[in-house]
Design an enzyme around this catalytic site. Structure first.
Site, PDB file in Angstrom:
ATOM      1  N   HIS A 160      -8.542  16.089  -1.423  1.00 37.05           N
ATOM      2  CA  HIS A 160      -8.030  14.713  -1.426  1.00 37.05           C
ATOM      3  C   HIS A 160      -7.057  14.577  -0.260  1.00 37.05           C
ATOM      4  O   HIS A 160      -6.200  15.437  -0.060  1.00 37.05           O
ATOM      5  CB  HIS A 160      -7.333  14.428  -2.758  1.00 37.05           C
ATOM      6  CG  HIS A 160      -6.362  13.288  -2.672  1.00 37.05           C
ATOM      7  ND1 HIS A 160      -6.731  12.045  -2.208  1.00 37.05           N
ATOM      8  CD2 HIS A 160      -5.036  13.212  -2.967  1.00 37.05           C
ATOM      9  CE1 HIS A 160      -5.675  11.248  -2.229  1.00 37.05           C
ATOM     10  NE2 HIS A 160      -4.635  11.931  -2.676  1.00 37.05           N
ATOM     11  N   CYS A 173      -5.206   9.632  -7.592  1.00 35.46           N
ATOM     12  CA  CYS A 173      -5.773  10.479  -6.529  1.00 35.46           C
ATOM     13  C   CYS A 173      -6.886  11.392  -7.040  1.00 35.46           C
ATOM     14  O   CYS A 173      -7.774  11.768  -6.290  1.00 35.46           O
ATOM     15  CB  CYS A 173      -4.679  11.313  -5.868  1.00 35.46           C
ATOM     16  SG  CYS A 173      -3.369  10.299  -5.180  1.00 35.46           S
ATOM     17  N   ASN A 228      -3.943   7.795   3.295  1.00 33.17           N
ATOM     18  CA  ASN A 228      -4.304   8.269   1.946  1.00 33.17           C
ATOM     19  C   ASN A 228      -4.970   7.099   1.218  1.00 33.17           C
ATOM     20  O   ASN A 228      -4.320   6.099   0.926  1.00 33.17           O
ATOM     21  CB  ASN A 228      -3.017   8.724   1.250  1.00 33.17           C
ATOM     22  CG  ASN A 228      -3.228   9.179  -0.186  1.00 33.17           C
ATOM     23  OD1 ASN A 228      -4.167   8.766  -0.852  1.00 33.17           O
ATOM     24  ND2 ASN A 228      -2.323  10.000  -0.678  1.00 33.17           N
TER      25      ASN A 228
HETATM   26  N1  ACO Z   1       9.932   6.358   8.667  1.00 32.63           N
HETATM   27  C1  ACO Z   1      11.098   6.857   9.098  1.00 32.63           C
HETATM   28  N2  ACO Z   1      11.987   7.454   8.282  1.00 32.63           N
HETATM   29  C2  ACO Z   1      11.658   7.568   6.984  1.00 32.63           C
HETATM   30  C3  ACO Z   1      10.455   7.082   6.468  1.00 32.63           C
HETATM   31  C4  ACO Z   1       9.567   6.451   7.364  1.00 32.63           C
HETATM   32  N3  ACO Z   1       8.382   5.953   6.978  1.00 32.63           N
HETATM   33  N4  ACO Z   1      10.406   7.343   5.142  1.00 32.63           N
HETATM   34  C5  ACO Z   1      11.553   7.959   4.833  1.00 32.63           C
HETATM   35  N5  ACO Z   1      12.310   8.105   5.937  1.00 32.63           N
HETATM   36  C6  ACO Z   1      13.612   8.740   6.053  1.00 32.63           C
HETATM   37  C7  ACO Z   1      14.393   8.721   4.768  1.00 32.63           C
HETATM   38  O1  ACO Z   1      15.069   7.495   4.614  1.00 32.63           O
HETATM   39  C8  ACO Z   1      15.319   9.876   4.963  1.00 32.63           C
HETATM   40  O2  ACO Z   1      16.380   9.462   5.805  1.00 32.63           O
HETATM   41  P1  ACO Z   1      17.885  10.041   5.579  1.00 32.63           P
HETATM   42  O3  ACO Z   1      17.759  11.528   5.792  1.00 32.63           O
HETATM   43  O4  ACO Z   1      18.650   9.336   6.629  1.00 32.63           O
HETATM   44  O5  ACO Z   1      18.234   9.677   4.185  1.00 32.63           O
HETATM   45  C9  ACO Z   1      14.489  10.873   5.734  1.00 32.63           C
HETATM   46  O6  ACO Z   1      13.419  10.124   6.340  1.00 32.63           O
HETATM   47  C10 ACO Z   1      13.877  11.943   4.862  1.00 32.63           C
HETATM   48  O7  ACO Z   1      13.342  11.323   3.688  1.00 32.63           O
HETATM   49  P2  ACO Z   1      12.590  12.098   2.603  1.00 32.63           P
HETATM   50  O8  ACO Z   1      12.079  11.144   1.580  1.00 32.63           O
HETATM   51  O9  ACO Z   1      13.469  13.230   2.158  1.00 32.63           O
HETATM   52  O10 ACO Z   1      11.392  12.615   3.461  1.00 32.63           O
HETATM   53  P3  ACO Z   1      10.497  13.878   3.265  1.00 32.63           P
HETATM   54  O11 ACO Z   1      10.809  14.864   4.320  1.00 32.63           O
HETATM   55  O12 ACO Z   1      10.446  14.336   1.846  1.00 32.63           O
HETATM   56  O13 ACO Z   1       9.088  13.245   3.604  1.00 32.63           O
HETATM   57  C11 ACO Z   1       7.157  12.533   2.428  1.00 32.63           C
HETATM   58  C12 ACO Z   1       8.585  12.214   2.795  1.00 32.63           C
HETATM   59  C13 ACO Z   1       6.302  12.491   3.700  1.00 32.63           C
HETATM   60  C14 ACO Z   1       6.647  11.490   1.478  1.00 32.63           C
HETATM   61  C15 ACO Z   1       7.130  13.943   1.833  1.00 32.63           C
HETATM   62  O14 ACO Z   1       8.030  14.036   0.757  1.00 32.63           O
HETATM   63  C16 ACO Z   1       5.792  14.329   1.370  1.00 32.63           C
HETATM   64  O15 ACO Z   1       4.931  14.641   2.161  1.00 32.63           O
HETATM   65  N6  ACO Z   1       5.584  14.344   0.050  1.00 32.63           N
HETATM   66  C17 ACO Z   1       4.314  14.564  -0.549  1.00 32.63           C
HETATM   67  C18 ACO Z   1       3.937  13.328  -1.211  1.00 32.63           C
HETATM   68  C19 ACO Z   1       2.643  12.823  -0.745  1.00 32.63           C
HETATM   69  O16 ACO Z   1       1.974  13.341   0.081  1.00 32.63           O
HETATM   70  N7  ACO Z   1       2.267  11.762  -1.371  1.00 32.63           N
HETATM   71  C20 ACO Z   1       1.032  11.186  -1.076  1.00 32.63           C
HETATM   72  C21 ACO Z   1       0.675  10.315  -2.180  1.00 32.63           C
HETATM   73  S1  ACO Z   1       0.509  11.189  -3.649  1.00 32.63           S
HETATM   74  C22 ACO Z   1      -0.887  12.027  -3.537  1.00 32.63           C
HETATM   75  O17 ACO Z   1      -1.801  11.607  -2.947  1.00 32.63           O
HETATM   76  C23 ACO Z   1      -0.883  13.314  -4.187  1.00 32.63           C
END
Ligand code: ACO
Length: 349
Positions: free
Chosen positions: A276, A114, A306
């Site tokens: 980013h 990234c 992204n």
């Molecule tokens: N659709 C529906 N449900 C989903 C999905 C999806 N695509 N993905 C995960 N879930 C579910 C999980 O299975 C989980 O279900 P459960 O509670 O029954 O176990 C629930 O949603 C919550 O999952 P988490 O992984 O805890 O979700 P979180 O709230 O952390 O959100 C996310 C995930 C969006 C990735 C978040 O952690 C985030 O924004 N992280 C930042 C990472 C990021 O932005 N990365 C981008 C790439 S890296 C970069 O560019 C820097």
């Protein structure tokens, strides 16, 4: 010593629009979850066979070169940032040199995910400042759609990423108050495994959980890539999303402030921040923390997802095309991602 200026900028995104609803054909997900967590409404996926990371990079590069008032023959160095290269090796830089029929100039690939475009820009900036090169093509491009797990197992990652490319041509400028003022690069390898694609690779479990893959009795030929790895989906990226989020919201503001302070500015002086496009929630957090208005920050993750190394040049190009970045503006570019690596650049447009 001359400064570098962005003399031309271009972007390319594939025609194929993939909405959140489209993804429900492959995995258990929904539009509300994706929009609420990431802000993404749709992304673009490259044509399966006719578009590659290199060809998309070349499309963006052609526009940047034309806007710089130069030709592919005038480019004297290439820096190409990507995490999704056409080949494991050689890199996309040489593929671009071939695709654009350039002279036998140097071509460097940057692997900083990234932050890749900002690392690439910083490298190019040094070469311009020393006077070694006069027309450097800097490209960020990704074809993520080939490397994602489109089953429910991979939904936390796959819904985030999209394909595309952005490019700039850097040239020297002697004009007072114009060009790249400074760049700032950082890394912390302690968290390398938090956001990574482990296989194929040569690690043989050296760093990761010893139970990660069945290497102990594996013949050496199966330690790089094996049927077991594919069966266990170990050829796809891994991300601990919450850990990434927590670190990103600290390092983004830090590296932006570092750039501002290095040049005697405050956050109120920024005309345009191009973060980013990791996740709209991260960008909004950074905006609030720095007390920036909506007019001071450009986001387009809603349309493109992204696009990793391509996201900063795509967002900068779009903002410029819409007249939101104008001559004399103070523009800050910032990124955080896998590695972890993070970086910023401050420039006067
Ligand atoms: N659709 C529906 N449900 C989903 C999905 C999806 N695509 N993905 C995960 N879930 C579910 C999980 O299975 C989980 O279900 P459960 O509670 O029954 O176990 C629930 O949603 C919550 O999952 P988490 O992984 O805890 O979700 P979180 O709230 O952390 O959100 C996310 C995930 C969006 C990735 C978040 O952690 C985030 O924004 N992280 C930042 C990472 C990021 O932005 N990365 C981008 C790439 S890296 C970069 O560019 C820097």
């Amino acid at each position: 010593m001359p400064r570098s200026k962005i003399a031309g900028i271009g972007m390319y995104v594939p025609a194929n629009v993939v909405t959140n609803d489209d993804l429900t054909q492959y995995m258990d997900t929904n539009d509300a979850w994706i929009q609420e967590r990431t802000g993404i409404k749709e992304r673009r996926y490259a044509h399966r066979t006719e578009e590659t990371t290199t060809t998309m990079g070349a499309e963006a590069a052609k526009i940047a070169i034309e806007r710089a008032g130069t030709t592919a023959q005038d480019i004297d160095f290439i820096v190409f940032a990507t995490l999704s290269p056409d080949y494991y090796f050689p890199g996309c830089g040489v593929m671009l040199q071939r695709a654009m029929k350039m002279k036998e100039v140097g071509a460097l690939d940057v692997r900083n995910q990234c932050s890749g475009f900002l690392y690439a820009l910083s490298v190019a900036d040094q070469f311009i400042k020393t006077g070694m090169y006069k027309n450097i093509l800097v490209v960020g491009a990704e074809k993520h759609s080939f490397g994602l797990d489109f089953t429910t197992r991979g939904r936390n990652i796959s819904v985030i990423f999209g394909d595309g490319a952005g490019a700039v041509v850097l040239q020297p400028t002697e004009k007072e108050g114009q060009g790249i003022l400074s760049t700032h690069l950082h890394s912390d390898g302690e968290s390398a495994e938090i956001l990574a694609m482990y296989n194929p690779g040569t690690h043989a479990n050296h760093w990761a959980d010893k139970n990660y893959a069945d290497f102990d009795d594996a013949p050496i030929a199966e330690m790089f890539m094996s049927h077991a790895m594919i069966d266990k989906a170990q050829n796809f990226p891994f991300m601990d999303g919450q850990s990434v989020f927590k670190k990103a919201v600290v390092k983004f503001p830090e590296v932006i402030m570092e750039a501002l302070q290095a040049n005697g500015y405050q956050s109120t002086d920024i005309n345009m921040l191009i973060p980013h496009q990791a996740n709209l929630r991260i960008s909004q957090f950074v905006q609030q923390k720095l007390k920036l208005s909506d007019e001071q920050v450009y986001n387009n993750i809603q349309q493109y997802g992204n696009t990793t190394a391509a996201s900063v040049p795509i967002a900068l190009c779009e903002a410029w095309e819409k007249g939101k970045v104008k001559e004399g503006d103070l523009v800050c570019l910032a990124a955080f991602g896998s590695g972890f690596t993070w970086a910023s650049a401050l420039l006067k447009w």
